[in-house]
Design a protein around this motif. Structure first.
Motif, PDB file in Angstrom:
ATOM      1  N   ASN C  17       0.817  -1.215   0.000  1.00 50.33           N
ATOM      2  CA  ASN C  17       0.000   0.000   0.000  1.00 50.33           C
ATOM      3  C   ASN C  17       0.850   1.265   0.000  1.00 50.33           C
ATOM      4  O   ASN C  17       0.681   2.141   0.844  1.00 50.33           O
ATOM      5  N   LEU C  18       1.801   1.329  -0.955  1.00 47.34           N
ATOM      6  CA  LEU C  18       2.658   2.512  -1.035  1.00 47.34           C
ATOM      7  C   LEU C  18       1.930   3.557  -1.874  1.00 47.34           C
ATOM      8  O   LEU C  18       2.158   3.707  -3.065  1.00 47.34           O
ATOM      9  N   GLU C  19       1.032   4.278  -1.209  1.00 48.15           N
ATOM     10  CA  GLU C  19       0.123   5.206  -1.877  1.00 48.15           C
ATOM     11  C   GLU C  19       0.892   6.284  -2.643  1.00 48.15           C
ATOM     12  O   GLU C  19       1.848   6.859  -2.143  1.00 48.15           O
ATOM     13  N   GLY C  20       0.438   6.513  -3.876  1.00 53.89           N
ATOM     14  CA  GLY C  20       0.995   7.602  -4.667  1.00 53.89           C
ATOM     15  C   GLY C  20       2.340   7.291  -5.285  1.00 53.89           C
ATOM     16  O   GLY C  20       2.947   8.146  -5.931  1.00 53.89           O
ATOM     17  N   MET C  21       2.831   6.064  -5.085  1.00 54.87           N
ATOM     18  CA  MET C  21       4.159   5.740  -5.599  1.00 54.87           C
ATOM     19  C   MET C  21       4.038   5.034  -6.942  1.00 54.87           C
ATOM     20  O   MET C  21       3.140   4.222  -7.151  1.00 54.87           O
ATOM     21  N   GLN C  22       4.925   5.373  -7.860  1.00 53.53           N
ATOM     22  CA  GLN C  22       4.956   4.745  -9.181  1.00 53.53           C
ATOM     23  C   GLN C  22       6.226   3.886  -9.281  1.00 53.53           C
ATOM     24  O   GLN C  22       7.205   4.148  -8.579  1.00 53.53           O
ATOM     25  N   PRO C  23       6.219   2.888 -10.181  1.00 57.35           N
ATOM     26  CA  PRO C  23       7.415   2.047 -10.324  1.00 57.35           C
ATOM     27  C   PRO C  23       8.686   2.869 -10.539  1.00 57.35           C
ATOM     28  O   PRO C  23       9.742   2.547  -9.985  1.00 57.35           O
ATOM     29  N   GLU C  24       8.575   3.960 -11.294  1.00 56.66           N
ATOM     30  CA  GLU C  24       9.789   4.744 -11.577  1.00 56.66           C
ATOM     31  C   GLU C  24      10.320   5.470 -10.333  1.00 56.66           C
ATOM     32  O   GLU C  24      11.451   5.941 -10.331  1.00 56.66           O
ATOM     33  N   ASP C  25       9.513   5.525  -9.261  1.00 59.67           N
ATOM     34  CA  ASP C  25       9.993   6.130  -8.013  1.00 59.67           C
ATOM     35  C   ASP C  25      10.917   5.191  -7.244  1.00 59.67           C
ATOM     36  O   ASP C  25      11.579   5.610  -6.294  1.00 59.67           O
ATOM     37  N   ILE C  26      10.912   3.902  -7.609  1.00 62.61           N
ATOM     38  CA  ILE C  26      11.767   2.938  -6.907  1.00 62.61           C
ATOM     39  C   ILE C  26      12.941   2.597  -7.825  1.00 62.61           C
ATOM     40  O   ILE C  26      12.751   2.014  -8.894  1.00 62.61           O
ATOM     41  N   GLN C  27      14.141   2.971  -7.394  1.00 73.16           N
ATOM     42  CA  GLN C  27      15.312   2.648  -8.213  1.00 73.16           C
ATOM     43  C   GLN C  27      15.718   1.198  -7.978  1.00 73.16           C
ATOM     44  O   GLN C  27      15.581   0.676  -6.881  1.00 73.16           O
ATOM     45  N   PRO C  31      18.120   0.840  -1.541  1.00 73.28           N
ATOM     46  CA  PRO C  31      17.712  -0.039  -0.431  1.00 73.28           C
ATOM     47  C   PRO C  31      16.210   0.079  -0.163  1.00 73.28           C
ATOM     48  O   PRO C  31      15.651   1.170  -0.162  1.00 73.28           O
ATOM     49  N   LEU C  32      15.546  -1.064   0.047  1.00 70.07           N
ATOM     50  CA  LEU C  32      14.101  -1.058   0.304  1.00 70.07           C
ATOM     51  C   LEU C  32      13.806  -0.681   1.749  1.00 70.07           C
ATOM     52  O   LEU C  32      12.839  -0.015   2.056  1.00 70.07           O
ATOM     53  N   PHE C  33      14.688  -1.143   2.651  1.00 72.29           N
ATOM     54  CA  PHE C  33      14.459  -0.872   4.079  1.00 72.29           C
ATOM     55  C   PHE C  33      15.363   0.255   4.550  1.00 72.29           C
ATOM     56  O   PHE C  33      16.153   0.785   3.778  1.00 72.29           O
ATOM     57  N   GLY C  34      15.246   0.587   5.817  1.00 71.72           N
ATOM     58  CA  GLY C  34      16.022   1.689   6.361  1.00 71.72           C
ATOM     59  C   GLY C  34      15.479   2.987   5.794  1.00 71.72           C
ATOM     60  O   GLY C  34      14.266   3.176   5.733  1.00 71.72           O
ATOM     61  N   GLU C  35      16.326   3.861   5.324  1.00 72.11           N
ATOM     62  CA  GLU C  35      15.896   5.152   4.801  1.00 72.11           C
ATOM     63  C   GLU C  35      14.947   4.963   3.626  1.00 72.11           C
ATOM     64  O   GLU C  35      13.829   5.424   3.626  1.00 72.11           O
ATOM     65  N   GLY C  36      15.402   4.206   2.644  1.00 70.81           N
ATOM     66  CA  GLY C  36      14.697   3.940   1.390  1.00 70.81           C
ATOM     67  C   GLY C  36      13.219   4.289   1.376  1.00 70.81           C
ATOM     68  O   GLY C  36      12.831   5.461   1.314  1.00 70.81           O
ATOM     69  N   LEU C  37      12.367   3.269   1.433  1.00 69.43           N
ATOM     70  CA  LEU C  37      10.929   3.477   1.304  1.00 69.43           C
ATOM     71  C   LEU C  37      10.243   3.569   2.660  1.00 69.43           C
ATOM     72  O   LEU C  37       9.029   3.644   2.734  1.00 69.43           O
ATOM     73  N   GLY C  38      11.027   3.533   3.723  1.00 64.76           N
ATOM     74  CA  GLY C  38      10.447   3.609   5.059  1.00 64.76           C
ATOM     75  C   GLY C  38       9.675   2.355   5.432  1.00 64.76           C
ATOM     76  O   GLY C  38       8.687   2.402   6.154  1.00 64.76           O
ATOM     77  N   LEU C  39      10.112   1.221   4.913  1.00 68.00           N
ATOM     78  CA  LEU C  39       9.410  -0.032   5.208  1.00 68.00           C
ATOM     79  C   LEU C  39       9.772  -0.533   6.611  1.00 68.00           C
ATOM     80  O   LEU C  39      10.827  -0.202   7.142  1.00 68.00           O
ATOM     81  N   ASP C  40       8.891  -1.346   7.202  1.00 68.99           N
ATOM     82  CA  ASP C  40       9.163  -1.864   8.542  1.00 68.99           C
ATOM     83  C   ASP C  40       9.027  -3.387   8.586  1.00 68.99           C
ATOM     84  O   ASP C  40       8.917  -4.052   7.552  1.00 68.99           O
ATOM     85  N   SER C  41       9.033  -3.934   9.808  1.00 66.98           N
ATOM     86  CA  SER C  41       9.073  -5.392   9.975  1.00 66.98           C
ATOM     87  C   SER C  41       7.842  -6.080   9.388  1.00 66.98           C
ATOM     88  O   SER C  41       7.932  -7.190   8.855  1.00 66.98           O
ATOM     89  N   ILE C  42       6.689  -5.439   9.464  1.00 64.58           N
ATOM     90  CA  ILE C  42       5.467  -6.039   8.899  1.00 64.58           C
ATOM     91  C   ILE C  42       5.567  -6.074   7.375  1.00 64.58           C
ATOM     92  O   ILE C  42       5.139  -7.035   6.729  1.00 64.58           O
ATOM     93  N   PHE C  69      15.824  -8.984   0.455  1.00 65.69           N
ATOM     94  CA  PHE C  69      15.050  -7.747   0.295  1.00 65.69           C
ATOM     95  C   PHE C  69      15.935  -6.492   0.269  1.00 65.69           C
ATOM     96  O   PHE C  69      15.472  -5.399   0.588  1.00 65.69           O
ATOM     97  N   GLN C  70      17.195  -6.638  -0.088  1.00 65.40           N
ATOM     98  CA  GLN C  70      18.088  -5.472  -0.122  1.00 65.40           C
ATOM     99  C   GLN C  70      17.610  -4.417  -1.097  1.00 65.40           C
ATOM    100  O   GLN C  70      17.611  -3.228  -0.805  1.00 65.40           O
ATOM    101  N   SER C  71      17.259  -4.865  -2.311  1.00 71.56           N
ATOM    102  CA  SER C  71      16.810  -3.924  -3.341  1.00 71.56           C
ATOM    103  C   SER C  71      15.981  -4.704  -4.352  1.00 71.56           C
ATOM    104  O   SER C  71      15.967  -5.939  -4.334  1.00 71.56           O
ATOM    105  N   VAL C  72      15.306  -3.986  -5.236  1.00 70.46           N
ATOM    106  CA  VAL C  72      14.516  -4.642  -6.276  1.00 70.46           C
ATOM    107  C   VAL C  72      15.428  -5.501  -7.160  1.00 70.46           C
ATOM    108  O   VAL C  72      15.065  -6.620  -7.544  1.00 70.46           O
ATOM    109  N   ALA C  73      16.629  -5.002  -7.457  1.00 68.86           N
ATOM    110  CA  ALA C  73      17.549  -5.764  -8.317  1.00 68.86           C
ATOM    111  C   ALA C  73      17.924  -7.089  -7.665  1.00 68.86           C
ATOM    112  O   ALA C  73      17.909  -8.146  -8.317  1.00 68.86           O
ATOM    113  N   VAL C  74      18.249  -7.054  -6.368  1.00 69.04           N
ATOM    114  CA  VAL C  74      18.627  -8.284  -5.660  1.00 69.04           C
ATOM    115  C   VAL C  74      17.437  -9.248  -5.595  1.00 69.04           C
ATOM    116  O   VAL C  74      17.579 -10.448  -5.811  1.00 69.04           O
TER     117      VAL C  74
END
Lengths: 179, 311, 85
Positions: C17-27, C31-42, C69-74
């Protein structure tokens, strides 16, 4: 005990301190419309179930109406939610992920299968370290339950009746209460 | 003052033929008989502690239980995640102090359904082996099933009974499932319910689920509250996590042990598994002290504690 | 590979549910976690469900998911090697 501010959110109506708020949508979309107008800075909103979204937005509008400084930790204000349907609307959504022919239990839906989580979301958003509570009770018992929360630590309460039947039928009737 | 007039427990799946309402009515009738308050329905409040109720409905079963017991007051259901059973004691004590009631029948019950089991599995919280709270090799929790009833009464004379001394609820304001890294809410609850003399505490009956994060968080809260020396009671090794019943079951079991001067062994515990050492033992111990604290924490970031004292 | 990454981004946005986000916003390498997208343990647990549901890959727990889950590429690399559907 007195109510210093109050809000009513229904699927077709929003009233803050007896003043109607103009809205352009209906049903659960109202909650998103209110989020965009009054908050719009909390992407976690979109990860929440309708009960938490409704409670969080209602609380935020109340706190903006109160106008007090926000952001610092405090433990003198409790969050008390009372309702009839617990987390049933989201429970149904989670149940849909554990059907025998399509069994992929969703952790992010499961965590909202508790009706007190909305109180936790309001506490997290506002850095409230005080009491949070959820009761399933008769609507007549909202005031006695909120009154019973006051003590030497808790000098104000944000809360009230917050019930979601489904996406079309819900109510937030929350207030900020003081002694 | 408010005191515990009687209690009753129904354990596990040996009663799987009984419905949610039947289990609750069964334990309540047992406790009501023991307390000798059978003809006081008009002065009795039902407080039900549950997370999922009867097939996701929490309100209808509360009405049915109240009706079966003849309680004419509107019931109150406390649904504060895994802390519900302690919060229900706090709610009952508050309402007894101010309301028109003389007695509160406080019942905790949750039925272990696929709904609950699948959810904890999805959260990767379940241990593949019997849980080992506070142990260095703990791998998660076991789910359990119980129904427990505590009769709380308002009165002047409570000789020989457990007296409700204090209760406190605090939120971590941190995360809806992740325990606070500083044990903030649990620490504040402990601080609020401490007796004047810490040396009067027979034990701390902790949450001790057996998940790595919960038990670590609790050790931090206990340390911050200056309670490292107080013997710890950890009961989930015996009963598993009984959810809405846990607070009542574990309060009652702690009372029953202390009534015999005993601190139960921490089943599953072998080696220190938390940053701060707790006074915990795999052996049963003895005590002649009269106070204990029951602490719980749960989803939604909520923590709750009560202190009871034997009169 | 690029179409897998694109598909994966869409699936992540929907599942989390990453509202307002488009695929091109994710490089791809961000990194997906930490600063990146602000994802958490859930979110990490929800990604485990996504891998199982969409690609038939079973991870035991969040710990096993961490390096994946390091990055989309990984993630895309891992899927290419381990997918069963």
């Amino acid at each position: 005990m007195k109510q210093i501010h109050h809000i009513l959110i229904l699927p077709d109506r929003v009233v803050v301190d007896d003043q109607p708020v103009t809205i352009t949508t209906q049903g659960a979309d109202i909650v998103t419309e209110l989020y965009r107008r009054y908050m719009n800075d909390y992407p976690k909103f979109f990860k929440m179930d309708l009960l938490s979204r409704l409670g969080l937005v209602a609380a935020d509008i109340l706190l903006q109406t109160e106008g007090a400084e926000r952001g610092a930790e405090r433990d003198d204000r409790a969050v008390v939610i009372v309702n009839r349907h617990a987390s049933l609307n989201n429970d149904r959504a989670y149940e849909a992920t554990i059907q025998p022919d399509n069994y992929f239990p969703s952790p992010s839906l499961f965590v909202y299968t508790l009706p007190n989580v909305v109180a936790g979301e309001i506490a997290i958003r506002n850095h409230y370290l005080g009491e949070t509570a959820c009761y399933i009770a008769a609507q007549e018992d909202v005031e006695p339950l909120i009154a019973s929360t006051f003590n030497e630590h808790t000098t104000s309460v944000i809360g009230g009746w917050l019930d979601v039947t489904d996406e079309k039928e819900f109510i937030a009737k929350l207030s900020i209460w003081t002694h | 003052m408010v005191f515990a007039a009687a209690h009753s427990i129904l354990l596990g799946e040996e009663h799987s033929d009984m419905s949610f309402v039947e289990r609750c009515v069964y334990v309540a009738r047992e406790a009501i008989e023991e307390a000798g308050i059978a003809d006081n329905e008009a002065q009795t409040l039902l407080v039900l502690s549950t997370t999922k109720g009867d097939n996701l409905d929490l309100w209808t079963p509360a009405l049915q239980i109240a009706q079966a017991l003849g309680c004419t007051h509107r019931p109150i259901v406390v649904s504060n995640a895994c802390t519900s059973g302690v919060c229900a004691q706090i709610t009952a004590a508050r309402l007894l102090a101010t309301g028109p009631y003389k007695y509160a029948v406080v019942i905790g019950c949750d039925i272990l359904t696929d709904f609950i089991r699948s959810g904890f599995e999805a959260l990767k919280a379940l241990s593949p082996e019997p849980c080992r709270p506070f142990d260095s090799d703990r791998q998660g929790l076991n789910l359990g099933e119980a129904t427990a009833c505590l009769i709380m009464a308002r009165g002047e004379e409570a000789a020989g009974h457990w007296v409700y001394e204090a209760g406190s609820i605090h939120n971590d304001a941190n995360h809806i499932t992740g325990p606070s890294r500083t044990g903030e809410g649990s620490y504040r609850c402990l601080r609020d319910v401490l007796p004047t003399e810490i040396a009067d505490l027979a034990c701390l009956s902790l949450h001790g689920t057996g998940t790595p994060y919960n038990d670590e968080m609790e050790s931090i809260a206990v340390h911050r509250a200056g309670l490292d020396s107080v013997p710890v009671v950890s009961l989930k090794g015996y009963y598993g996590h009984t959810l809405g019943a846990a607070g009542l079951l574990e309060t009652i079991v702690t009372m029953r042990h202390l009534d015999s001067g005993l601190i139960p062994a921490a089943k599953g515990y072998q080696h220190q598994g938390t940053t701060y050492a707790l006074n915990i033992s795999a052996e049963r111990r003895t005590t002649d002290k009269r106070h204990f604290i029951k602490l719980l924490s749960g989803f939604g970031g909520v923590n709750a504690a009560v202190r009871w004292r034997k009169q | 590979m690029d179409s897998l990454k694109q598909q994966l981004k869409l699936q992540i946005i929907a599942a989390l549910n990453l509202e307002g986000m488009q695929p091109e916003d994710i490089q791809d390498d961000a990194p997906l976690f930490g600063e990146g997208l602000g994802l958490d343990s859930i979110d990490a647990l929800e990604l485990i469900v996504l891998l199982e549901r969409e690609y038939g890959i079973r991870l035991k727990d969040a710990k096993e998911g961490k390096p994946v889950f390091q990055s989309v590429a990984v993630m895309a690399d891992y899927i290419t090697t381990h997918r069963t559907k």
